[in-house]
Design a protein around this motif. Structure first.
Motif, mmCIF file in Angstrom:
data_model
loop_
_atom_site.group_PDB
_atom_site.id
_atom_site.type_symbol
_atom_site.label_atom_id
_atom_site.label_comp_id
_atom_site.label_asym_id
_atom_site.label_seq_id
_atom_site.Cartn_x
_atom_site.Cartn_y
_atom_site.Cartn_z
ATOM 1 N N GLY A 112 0.818 -1.216 0.000
ATOM 2 C CA GLY A 112 0.000 0.000 0.000
ATOM 3 C C GLY A 112 0.847 1.259 0.000
ATOM 4 N N GLU A 113 1.902 1.255 0.807
ATOM 5 C CA GLU A 113 2.790 2.421 0.881
ATOM 6 C C GLU A 113 3.522 2.659 -0.437
ATOM 7 O OE1 GLU A 113 5.359 2.240 4.282
ATOM 8 O OE2 GLU A 113 3.668 2.159 5.667
ATOM 9 N N SER A 114 3.711 1.592 -1.203
ATOM 10 C CA SER A 114 4.398 1.750 -2.487
ATOM 11 C C SER A 114 3.585 2.578 -3.481
ATOM 12 C CB SER A 114 4.726 0.387 -3.090
ATOM 13 O OG SER A 114 3.550 -0.268 -3.554
ATOM 14 N N LEU A 115 2.327 2.847 -3.162
ATOM 15 C CA LEU A 115 1.484 3.678 -4.035
ATOM 16 C C LEU A 115 1.698 5.178 -3.809
ATOM 17 C CD1 LEU A 115 -1.845 1.670 -3.827
ATOM 18 C CD2 LEU A 115 -0.346 1.892 -5.819
ATOM 19 N N ALA A 116 2.450 5.567 -2.781
ATOM 20 C CA ALA A 116 2.656 6.990 -2.483
ATOM 21 C C ALA A 116 3.162 7.777 -3.697
ATOM 22 C CB ALA A 116 3.585 7.163 -1.291
ATOM 23 N N PRO A 117 4.177 7.295 -4.422
ATOM 24 C CA PRO A 117 4.632 8.058 -5.586
ATOM 25 C C PRO A 117 3.566 8.144 -6.688
ATOM 26 C CG PRO A 117 6.181 6.260 -5.097
ATOM 27 C CD PRO A 117 5.030 6.138 -4.157
ATOM 28 N N VAL A 118 2.718 7.140 -6.772
ATOM 29 C CA VAL A 118 1.632 7.164 -7.767
ATOM 30 C C VAL A 118 0.667 8.299 -7.434
ATOM 31 C CG1 VAL A 118 -0.301 5.870 -8.745
ATOM 32 C CG2 VAL A 118 1.855 4.686 -8.202
ATOM 33 N N PHE A 119 0.287 8.406 -6.155
ATOM 34 C CA PHE A 119 -0.604 9.487 -5.741
ATOM 35 C C PHE A 119 0.049 10.855 -5.942
ATOM 36 C CE2 PHE A 119 -2.921 6.139 -3.465
ATOM 37 C CZ PHE A 119 -4.230 6.476 -3.804
ATOM 38 N N GLU A 120 1.358 10.953 -5.693
ATOM 39 C CA GLU A 120 2.064 12.220 -5.913
ATOM 40 C C GLU A 120 2.027 12.613 -7.389
ATOM 41 O OE1 GLU A 120 6.013 12.017 -4.248
ATOM 42 O OE2 GLU A 120 5.231 11.334 -2.315
ATOM 43 N N GLU A 121 2.241 11.641 -8.261
ATOM 44 C CA GLU A 121 2.195 11.912 -9.708
ATOM 45 C C GLU A 121 0.799 12.332 -10.147
ATOM 46 O OE1 GLU A 121 4.564 12.076 -12.121
ATOM 47 O OE2 GLU A 121 6.061 11.801 -10.559
ATOM 48 N N ILE A 122 -0.223 11.663 -9.629
ATOM 49 C CA ILE A 122 -1.603 12.031 -9.971
ATOM 50 C C ILE A 122 -1.893 13.439 -9.484
ATOM 51 C CG2 ILE A 122 -4.035 11.530 -9.499
ATOM 52 C CD1 ILE A 122 -3.236 8.537 -9.456
ATOM 53 N N ASP A 123 -1.433 13.775 -8.276
ATOM 54 C CA ASP A 123 -1.639 15.111 -7.734
ATOM 55 C C ASP A 123 -0.946 16.164 -8.599
ATOM 56 O OD1 ASP A 123 -2.632 16.827 -5.534
ATOM 57 O OD2 ASP A 123 -0.477 17.167 -5.195
ATOM 58 N N ASP A 124 0.291 15.896 -8.995
ATOM 59 C CA ASP A 124 1.016 16.826 -9.870
ATOM 60 C C ASP A 124 0.280 17.008 -11.196
ATOM 61 O OD1 ASP A 124 2.952 17.025 -7.907
ATOM 62 O OD2 ASP A 124 4.406 15.741 -8.959
ATOM 63 N N TRP A 125 -0.163 15.892 -11.768
ATOM 64 C CA TRP A 125 -0.882 15.949 -13.046
ATOM 65 C C TRP A 125 -2.170 16.754 -12.889
ATOM 66 C CZ3 TRP A 125 -5.743 14.404 -14.516
ATOM 67 C CH2 TRP A 125 -6.000 14.418 -15.891
ATOM 68 N N ALA A 126 -2.908 16.514 -11.812
ATOM 69 C CA ALA A 126 -4.172 17.212 -11.586
ATOM 70 C C ALA A 126 -3.958 18.721 -11.449
ATOM 71 C CB ALA A 126 -4.862 16.664 -10.331
ATOM 72 N N HIS A 127 -2.904 19.123 -10.736
ATOM 73 C CA HIS A 127 -2.644 20.555 -10.586
ATOM 74 C C HIS A 127 -2.250 21.202 -11.913
ATOM 75 C CE1 HIS A 127 -2.766 19.783 -6.267
ATOM 76 N NE2 HIS A 127 -3.031 21.075 -6.171
ATOM 77 N N GLU A 128 -1.635 20.441 -12.781
ATOM 78 C CA GLU A 128 -1.248 20.987 -14.077
ATOM 79 C C GLU A 128 -2.400 21.019 -15.077
ATOM 80 O OE1 GLU A 128 1.955 20.180 -17.699
ATOM 81 O OE2 GLU A 128 2.235 19.212 -15.761
ATOM 82 N N TRP A 129 -3.247 20.004 -15.066
ATOM 83 C CA TRP A 129 -4.214 19.839 -16.142
ATOM 84 C C TRP A 129 -5.673 20.046 -15.774
ATOM 85 C CZ3 TRP A 129 -2.413 19.886 -20.865
ATOM 86 C CH2 TRP A 129 -1.073 19.528 -21.067
ATOM 87 N N LEU A 130 -6.014 20.048 -14.506
ATOM 88 C CA LEU A 130 -7.408 20.228 -14.118
ATOM 89 C C LEU A 130 -7.604 21.642 -13.586
ATOM 90 C CD1 LEU A 130 -8.111 16.798 -12.385
ATOM 91 C CD2 LEU A 130 -8.505 17.450 -14.770
ATOM 92 N N ALA A 131 -8.454 22.395 -14.225
ATOM 93 C CA ALA A 131 -8.637 23.811 -13.916
ATOM 94 C C ALA A 131 -9.037 24.031 -12.466
ATOM 95 C CB ALA A 131 -9.689 24.427 -14.839
ATOM 96 N N GLU A 132 -9.925 23.204 -11.911
ATOM 97 C CA GLU A 132 -10.397 23.425 -10.542
ATOM 98 C C GLU A 132 -9.297 23.236 -9.508
ATOM 99 O OE1 GLU A 132 -11.808 19.425 -12.059
ATOM 100 O OE2 GLU A 132 -12.085 21.465 -12.720
ATOM 101 N N CYS A 133 -8.227 22.524 -9.846
ATOM 102 C CA CYS A 133 -7.114 22.346 -8.920
ATOM 103 C C CYS A 133 -6.119 23.504 -9.001
ATOM 104 C CB CYS A 133 -6.383 21.033 -9.203
ATOM 105 S SG CYS A 133 -7.337 19.579 -8.779
ATOM 106 N N SER A 134 -6.145 24.241 -10.101
ATOM 107 C CA SER A 134 -5.164 25.295 -10.336
ATOM 108 C C SER A 134 -5.547 26.616 -9.676
ATOM 109 C CB SER A 134 -4.989 25.527 -11.822
ATOM 110 O OG SER A 134 -4.536 24.348 -12.438
ATOM 111 N N GLU A 135 -6.759 26.748 -9.229
ATOM 112 C CA GLU A 135 -7.234 28.029 -8.694
ATOM 113 C C GLU A 135 -6.668 28.339 -7.348
ATOM 114 O OE1 GLU A 135 -11.461 27.659 -8.871
ATOM 115 O OE2 GLU A 135 -11.468 27.647 -11.029
#
Length: 135
Positions: A112-135
């Motif tokens: 389960g802990e090995s998923l931490a980098p996956v969540f970090e990458e998803i978070d980075d992607w969301a902040h870059e590409w999803l408008a509601e996260c960029s505000e």
């Protein structure tokens, strides 16, 4: 290979390679250790909304059932089912403390802990590409 392409794959294409066991080719194909698409297999284990929410919450550390319920806004039945599924698939560890008051704690396993980098990458992607996260 997309999930649609996987669904359209002709099961007869693999029937020559499978031993005769009396089971249908689709059952035998789904039980083989190698998959045509590991992404699809991965998402089947962690891809539901509630599984992702619980896994993400447990990245913060061990939590009691009621803490997870409050933090995730999941109802008790859903949370219980998700925690059972995640424990069965090896992502979550359940610890019962029998001293008064009796409490059940949940934490991530190494898997389960090995998923931490996956969540970090998803978070980075969301902040870059999803408008509601960029505000």
């Amino acid at each position: 290979m997309s999930s649609q392409e996987l669904a359209e794959t002709d099961p007869a294409d693999t029937s020559d390679a499978e031993p005769e066991t009396g089971t249908s080719s689709s059952v035998a194909a789904s039980s083989t250790p190698e998959s045509a698409c590991p992404v699809v297999d991965s998402l089947e284990q962690i891809g539901s909304r509630w599984r992702l929410v619980v896994l993400h919450e447990l990245l913060n550390g061990e939590s009691r059932f009621n803490e997870l319920k409050r933090e995730t806004d999941a109802n008790a039945r859903t949370l219980s089912r998700v925690l059972d599924d995640l424990q069965e698939t090896g992502f979550v560890h359940r610890r019962l403390e029998e001293e008064s008051p009796v409490a059940t704690y949940y934490s991530l396993t190494d898997k389960g802990e090995s998923l931490a980098p996956v969540f970090e990458e998803i978070d980075d992607w969301a902040h870059e590409w999803l408008a509601e996260c960029s505000e």
